[in-house]
Design a protein around this motif. Sequence first.
Motif, mmCIF file in Angstrom:
data_model
loop_
_atom_site.group_PDB
_atom_site.id
_atom_site.type_symbol
_atom_site.label_atom_id
_atom_site.label_comp_id
_atom_site.label_asym_id
_atom_site.label_seq_id
_atom_site.Cartn_x
_atom_site.Cartn_y
_atom_site.Cartn_z
ATOM 1 N N ARG A 184 0.831 -1.202 0.000
ATOM 2 C CA ARG A 184 0.000 0.000 0.000
ATOM 3 C C ARG A 184 0.873 1.263 0.000
ATOM 4 O O ARG A 184 0.635 2.206 -0.771
ATOM 5 C CB ARG A 184 -0.908 0.011 1.231
ATOM 6 C CG ARG A 184 -1.879 1.194 1.258
ATOM 7 C CD ARG A 184 -2.541 1.343 2.621
ATOM 8 N NE ARG A 184 -3.089 0.091 3.084
ATOM 9 C CZ ARG A 184 -4.265 -0.403 2.705
ATOM 10 N NH1 ARG A 184 -4.989 0.262 1.838
ATOM 11 N NH2 ARG A 184 -4.704 -1.548 3.179
ATOM 12 N N ALA A 185 1.897 1.278 0.852
ATOM 13 C CA ALA A 185 2.762 2.459 0.950
ATOM 14 C C ALA A 185 3.509 2.718 -0.351
ATOM 15 O O ALA A 185 3.653 3.864 -0.785
ATOM 16 C CB ALA A 185 3.746 2.276 2.107
ATOM 17 N N ALA A 186 3.986 1.649 -0.987
ATOM 18 C CA ALA A 186 4.716 1.812 -2.245
ATOM 19 C C ALA A 186 3.792 2.307 -3.349
ATOM 20 O O ALA A 186 4.134 3.228 -4.108
ATOM 21 C CB ALA A 186 5.382 0.500 -2.651
ATOM 22 N N LEU A 187 2.610 1.710 -3.473
ATOM 23 C CA LEU A 187 1.674 2.129 -4.511
ATOM 24 C C LEU A 187 1.245 3.580 -4.308
ATOM 25 O O LEU A 187 1.108 4.338 -5.283
ATOM 26 C CB LEU A 187 0.450 1.216 -4.525
ATOM 27 C CG LEU A 187 0.686 -0.227 -4.982
ATOM 28 C CD1 LEU A 187 -0.595 -1.039 -4.856
ATOM 29 C CD2 LEU A 187 1.212 -0.284 -6.414
ATOM 30 N N ALA A 188 1.044 3.971 -3.068
ATOM 31 C CA ALA A 188 0.679 5.365 -2.788
ATOM 32 C C ALA A 188 1.803 6.304 -3.205
ATOM 33 O O ALA A 188 1.563 7.380 -3.765
ATOM 34 C CB ALA A 188 0.355 5.531 -1.304
ATOM 35 N N HIS A 189 3.047 5.905 -2.971
ATOM 36 C CA HIS A 189 4.186 6.754 -3.318
ATOM 37 C C HIS A 189 4.367 6.851 -4.830
ATOM 38 O O HIS A 189 4.660 7.923 -5.366
ATOM 39 C CB HIS A 189 5.452 6.194 -2.670
ATOM 40 C CG HIS A 189 6.653 7.073 -2.833
ATOM 41 N ND1 HIS A 189 6.686 8.368 -2.382
ATOM 42 C CD2 HIS A 189 7.865 6.848 -3.427
ATOM 43 C CE1 HIS A 189 7.867 8.919 -2.671
ATOM 44 N NE2 HIS A 189 8.595 8.008 -3.306
ATOM 45 N N TRP A 190 4.187 5.738 -5.533
ATOM 46 C CA TRP A 190 4.311 5.767 -6.994
ATOM 47 C C TRP A 190 3.169 6.551 -7.651
ATOM 48 O O TRP A 190 3.337 7.089 -8.737
ATOM 49 C CB TRP A 190 4.350 4.341 -7.553
ATOM 50 C CG TRP A 190 5.655 3.640 -7.299
ATOM 51 C CD1 TRP A 190 6.899 4.178 -7.371
ATOM 52 C CD2 TRP A 190 5.830 2.267 -6.941
ATOM 53 N NE1 TRP A 190 7.862 3.217 -7.083
ATOM 54 C CE2 TRP A 190 7.223 2.038 -6.814
ATOM 55 C CE3 TRP A 190 4.960 1.198 -6.718
ATOM 56 C CZ2 TRP A 190 7.756 0.795 -6.479
ATOM 57 C CZ3 TRP A 190 5.486 -0.040 -6.375
ATOM 58 C CH2 TRP A 190 6.869 -0.231 -6.253
ATOM 59 N N GLY A 191 2.032 6.584 -7.004
ATOM 60 C CA GLY A 191 0.925 7.400 -7.497
ATOM 61 C C GLY A 191 0.451 7.051 -8.894
ATOM 62 O O GLY A 191 0.003 7.929 -9.648
#
Length: 299
Positions: free
Chosen positions: A81-88
């Motif tokens: 979740r954190a990675a996907l949010a950062h990649w946007g």
Amino acid sequence: MAFEPPPRLVRALGETAPAGDDWLARLPAIAEQAVARRELTVERVQVPGGRSSLVVLVRRADGTPAVLKLAPPRARPESERAALAHWGGLGAVQLLERDDEDGVLLLERLHPDVSVRSLPEAKALLEAAGTLRRLWVESPAGAVFETVAERTGRQAAAMRAGAEAEPEVAPLVDAALVAREELVAAPPEHRLLHGTFRQSKVLAGERMPWLAVGPDPVVGECAFDLARLVRDRVEDLIAAPSGPAIVRRRIKRLAESLEVDQDRLRGWTLFRAVESGVRALRVGRPKDGELLLEFAGWL
């Protein structure tokens, strides 16, 4: 509807489940609650699906197609979740909600049955590499992701135990562990990595032609992320008379196109192939293990 986990998921999670783990037994209820909470309409469970999560094709209340993904804690869904949010959404599937409900992700709908593996090999590698490049960004401030050194350190301990149980693999394990020690001593960069990247993790989309899915993010050097791509379609490589030469050319081409050191890419490819091969033997998949270890022997 009944949220029956696909056999592939049941088999894969059974290989790694700690004693007393009941996530699979609770999965239908978890899925029903997640659907009801978001007022989703279920179309179908994706089959054969992944090896670490249940993927359900759904529609939101406004009719928008989406994907509901449910994963057990040991699959580290909070890191995904954190990675996907950062990649946007740049290079990766878009996260549709920031809800931190344990193990539940609502994602944009891609074309689940169309990956870059459907392309001819040379084109598939090109598209996959281009997608991967977009993911290699600085890790977000304050986020705590596992590092390459930490992850491979855990794996190294399991590999040593595997070599004791299967003495014939000991020389390859020793070579892989030596390579790891040299590689983690002086990484050239620290980037947010996909962690489990391969051709089947790149799906056709609407916003962009190809988008990555299913990260198990880690922070470290780019060559680590690229290494898994080197052995894609390993069964075809093993069957080819010129398999070793193909692998050497693939390493050279990928290293040059993504500007990573060839020797470091070769070292991480060796470590990751041996680690996967030893693990496959340990969980009762001898055919997979033998293919991977034969591949590793070429390096």
